[in-house]
Design an enzyme around this catalytic site. Structure first.
Site, PDB file in Angstrom:
ATOM      1  N   PHE A 195     -46.622  25.939 103.186  1.00 47.30           N
ATOM      2  CA  PHE A 195     -45.669  25.706 104.259  1.00 47.30           C
ATOM      3  C   PHE A 195     -46.046  24.468 105.069  1.00 47.30           C
ATOM      4  O   PHE A 195     -47.227  24.214 105.341  1.00 47.30           O
ATOM      5  CB  PHE A 195     -45.641  26.900 105.238  1.00 47.30           C
ATOM      6  CG  PHE A 195     -45.280  28.206 104.604  1.00 47.30           C
ATOM      7  CD1 PHE A 195     -43.957  28.585 104.469  1.00 47.30           C
ATOM      8  CD2 PHE A 195     -46.263  29.057 104.136  1.00 47.30           C
ATOM      9  CE1 PHE A 195     -43.619  29.799 103.888  1.00 47.30           C
ATOM     10  CE2 PHE A 195     -45.938  30.277 103.554  1.00 47.30           C
ATOM     11  CZ  PHE A 195     -44.608  30.642 103.425  1.00 47.30           C
ATOM     12  N   ASP A 196     -45.034  23.707 105.460  1.00 43.47           N
ATOM     13  CA  ASP A 196     -45.178  22.760 106.554  1.00 43.47           C
ATOM     14  C   ASP A 196     -45.086  23.593 107.845  1.00 43.47           C
ATOM     15  O   ASP A 196     -44.623  24.731 107.814  1.00 43.47           O
ATOM     16  CB  ASP A 196     -44.053  21.728 106.492  1.00 43.47           C
ATOM     17  CG  ASP A 196     -44.096  20.756 107.653  1.00 43.47           C
ATOM     18  OD1 ASP A 196     -45.186  20.256 107.965  1.00 43.47           O
ATOM     19  OD2 ASP A 196     -43.038  20.527 108.271  1.00 43.47           O
ATOM     20  N   LYS A 197     -45.532  23.032 108.967  1.00 47.85           N
ATOM     21  CA  LYS A 197     -45.522  23.821 110.211  1.00 47.85           C
ATOM     22  C   LYS A 197     -44.261  23.587 111.023  1.00 47.85           C
ATOM     23  O   LYS A 197     -43.437  24.477 111.195  1.00 47.85           O
ATOM     24  CB  LYS A 197     -46.751  23.498 111.066  1.00 47.85           C
ATOM     25  CG  LYS A 197     -46.800  24.329 112.378  1.00 47.85           C
ATOM     26  CD  LYS A 197     -48.061  24.023 113.176  1.00 47.85           C
ATOM     27  CE  LYS A 197     -47.992  22.651 113.825  1.00 47.85           C
ATOM     28  NZ  LYS A 197     -46.966  22.568 114.902  1.00 47.85           N
ATOM     29  N   LYS A 226     -50.931  16.129 101.426  1.00 47.61           N
ATOM     30  CA  LYS A 226     -50.251  17.365 101.030  1.00 47.61           C
ATOM     31  C   LYS A 226     -49.982  17.374  99.523  1.00 47.61           C
ATOM     32  O   LYS A 226     -50.207  18.388  98.847  1.00 47.61           O
ATOM     33  CB  LYS A 226     -48.930  17.508 101.789  1.00 47.61           C
ATOM     34  CG  LYS A 226     -49.082  17.680 103.289  1.00 47.61           C
ATOM     35  CD  LYS A 226     -47.712  17.826 103.959  1.00 47.61           C
ATOM     36  CE  LYS A 226     -47.832  17.963 105.464  1.00 47.61           C
ATOM     37  NZ  LYS A 226     -46.512  18.113 106.129  1.00 47.61           N
ATOM     38  N   VAL A 280     -42.482  24.766 101.172  1.00 40.05           N
ATOM     39  CA  VAL A 280     -41.391  24.940 102.124  1.00 40.05           C
ATOM     40  C   VAL A 280     -41.535  23.912 103.233  1.00 40.05           C
ATOM     41  O   VAL A 280     -42.566  23.854 103.907  1.00 40.05           O
ATOM     42  CB  VAL A 280     -41.404  26.359 102.741  1.00 40.05           C
ATOM     43  CG1 VAL A 280     -40.158  26.569 103.597  1.00 40.05           C
ATOM     44  CG2 VAL A 280     -41.491  27.419 101.657  1.00 40.05           C
TER      45      VAL A 280
END
Length: 617
Positions: free
Chosen positions: A310-312, A490, A507
């Site tokens: 996940f990205d934040k 990433k 995501v």
């Protein structure tokens, strides 16, 4: 002519569908058999034409594709005047190809969108000290550039003079603009929201961070080889087998009708229909529940995911900084809020906007005198009062005392990952506010559902500081959390996970997420994110509704299982029919066709069950 027909394949599919509707309406509603038959005949001829062309092209390169089998089967059905079978099979085959083509075209447009977002010009300092506008390709390392408010930073560089706040969402994905001053690093493609700065170019062109993002997306998309569908792999053996059996029967019996019967019985009506009907039903269910699934291959891959990254900001969090905590030390809170809103109303800083939004409608005073303290905040005179708004360092500089309770509150707010804004009036602390990007409601429960669905690893990668990332990870019970991650970091981390054999879904919602979205086996975009992220992705959660993610995973698992069930049903029926024809005396065309049509009905009904799918927990 072949190119023209293949170019009109989608139009042919919809025309064939319309003719099939006319045929059934004429037959069952008006009992007009002639119109029904001619509609099916025309639909069959129109539909089989592009399929036959593709079959011919495949045979030219010595590939026996599913197009070959469909062409032969439809021709056989047509010759024995089973026009209904030939028309329906061709339509469903073409319609499935249309869905795949549409998805592919959307994905390819992502690179174009990224390129259009890249800066095109720059204000470059000439020998006489003036600045002139040039193409960004004319900027070299070491050149001095001027960046004005609202402009894109043209290259990666270092600030020489000036100050301002830069929106780095295109690089880090974080919504809060970052303050820049002399010595600060800036990145191409980011936007200077306020202020004016001069920078020296450190990296230009493809070497910039933004240029690398574009390159990463291109490489990631190229590395995603087109996986052949299971049916195509199966048909590699199935198609020749049916053809050989039919030919041998004709050689031995000289019975053309029997050979055609074998081709009809071997026609993969249920096989061709079964997978698309599961796929379409699954996609339809997803669309009704706010999930866009881009094709059957996406469904197959996502159903096997064991790691979700996940990205934040904008994914696990709302993506809009707001006042999360506050402590009031004054009795006249309304008056203090009015002073605070008056000061912050004159600032474009995101923290100031969050405070103004939080306070809402209130009386605004005239700010008589303002003193901006670098790295601290603002000291202003309002209605005869000296108002200081900023961080702890500003209050210490103003010699404003902080009692034990205030210091304990400050420590608590910082531990919660807040950015602090303190307000003092006439030398006394009145208000402490903590501002942060809040976690989406219900995310923790949704992550637990993902674990129940078989996801072993939930990983957070963010451009934010490690402290804030750890707080989010601890609150949500994530497996891992890594901060200070640029897009290339990433992507590299995702490649490491894939090298370990993990099936990874990513995501995210920003341009900076595009390389990771493209590189992961499954890219999932929040629907409120950028167009590039949405187009690069394989799955879109519409309206940025994170709660749709568990439904999406459960739905793909159910759809993948449904597809396998339909394949087993379809192949099993064909095997039984062919075996019965060869080894029994009671099998004939009528019985075989009845069983064949019933198998089609069974796989359709089985696929339609997906329309009512709901996650059980």
């Amino acid at each position: 002519m072949q190119k023209f027909i293949l170019g009109k394949k989608n139009n042919i599919a919809f025309i064939s569908g319309a003719l099939i509707i006319i045929a059934f309406t004429s037959h069952y509603a008006f009992h007009n058999i002639n119109i029904a038959i001619w509609s099916l005949v025309i639909a069959s001829i129109l539909g089989v034409t592009p399929i036959a062309i593709q079959a011919y092209q495949a045979l030219k390169v010595k590939v026996v594709s599913i197009d070959v089998l469909v062409t032969i089967a439809v021709t056989g059905a047509f010759l024995i005047q089973n026009f209904e079978e030939s028309a329906i099979v061709t339509f469903l085959f073409l319609f499935g190809a249309y869905l795949e083509q549409r998805t592919l075209n959307k994905t390819r447009s992502a690179i174009k969108e990224l390129i259009e977002m890249a800066p095109e010009s720059a204000l470059k300092q000439t020998e006489n000290g003036e600045f002139e506008e040039v193409e960004v390709d004319e900027v070299d390392v070491g050149d001095i550039l001027l960046v004005k408010t609202g402009a894109k930073v043209p290259v990666d560089g270092t600030v020489l003079t000036g100050e301002g706040h830069i929106n780095e969402a295109s690089i880090t994905g974080e919504s809060v603009p970052v303050g820049k001053k002399k010595g600060s690093q800036v990145y191409a493609g980011t936007i200077l929201e306020n202020g004016t700065i001069q920078i020296v170019a450190d990296r230009v062109g493809e070497d910039t961070t933004f240029g690398k993002i574009i390159e990463l997306v291109e490489e990631a998309q190229d590395s995603k080889s087109e996986t052949e569908r299971f049916i195509d792999r199966f048909s590699k053996y199935y198609t020749p087998a049916v053809l050989v059996i039919a030919f041998i029967v004709w050689l031995l019996s000289r019975d053309f009708e029997l050979a055609i019967t074998i081709l009809v019985l071997g026609c993969p009506g249920a096989l061709v229909i079964g997978v698309p009907i599961s796929n379409v039903a699954g996609i339809g269910n997803g669309a009704r529940h706010g999930v866009l699934l881009k094709g059957s291959e996406v469904i197959h891959d996502f159903s096997k995911v064991d790691t979700i990254v996940f990205d934040k900001t904008g994914t696990l969090t709302i993506g809009n900084p707001k006042v999360a905590d506050k402590e009031i030390y004054a009795e006249n809170v309304d008056e203090v809020f009015a002073y605070l809103a008056s000061v912050e109303n004159e600032s474009d800083h995101p923290l100031a906007r969050a405070i103004v939004e939080y306070i809402g409608d209130t009386k605004l005073y005239t700010v008589e005198k303002t003193d901006v303290v670098k790295g601290g905040g603002i000291v202003a005179h309002i209605d005869g009062h000296r108002v200081a708004v900023g961080n702890v360092a500003l209050l210490e500089q103003e010699n404003i005392p902080l009692n034990e309770k205030a210091r304990a509150d400050i420590a608590r707010f910082e531990a919660n990952g807040n950015s602090l804004v303190l307000t003092a009036v006439d030398g006394e602390l009145k208000v402490l506010m903590g501002i942060r990007d809040q976690i989406r409601p219900g995310v923790k429960e949704d992550l637990q559902k993902l674990k129940k669905l078989g996801v072993k690893n939930l990983i957070l990668l963010s451009g934010d500081n490690q402290g804030t990332v750890d707080l989010v990870a601890n609150e949500l019970g994530l497996t891992e959390a890594h901060g200070h991650m640029l897009p290339e970091d990433k992507s590299a981390y995702i490649e490491e996970l894939q090298a370990k054999g993990q099936i990874v879904a990513f995501v995210g919602d920003g341009v900076n997420d595009s390389p990771s979205l493209a590189l992961a086996q499954i890219g999932i975009a929040m629907g409120g994110g950028t167009d590039v992220a949405i187009e690069t992705s394989d799955i879109v959660l519409m309206n940025s509704d994170f709660s749709r993610l568990p439904h999406a995973l459960g739905l793909t698992k159910a759809t993948a299982l449904n597809m396998r069930q339909n394949i087993v049903i379809a192949v099993g029926v064909v095997i039984i029919l062919l075996a019965s024809l060869i080894f029994s005396e009671w099998m004939n065309m009528s019985i075989g066709m009845l069983a064949h049509e019933l198998s089609i009905l069974v796989v359709i009904l089985n696929g339609m069950r997906l329309l009512g799918y709901k996650l059980k927990y």
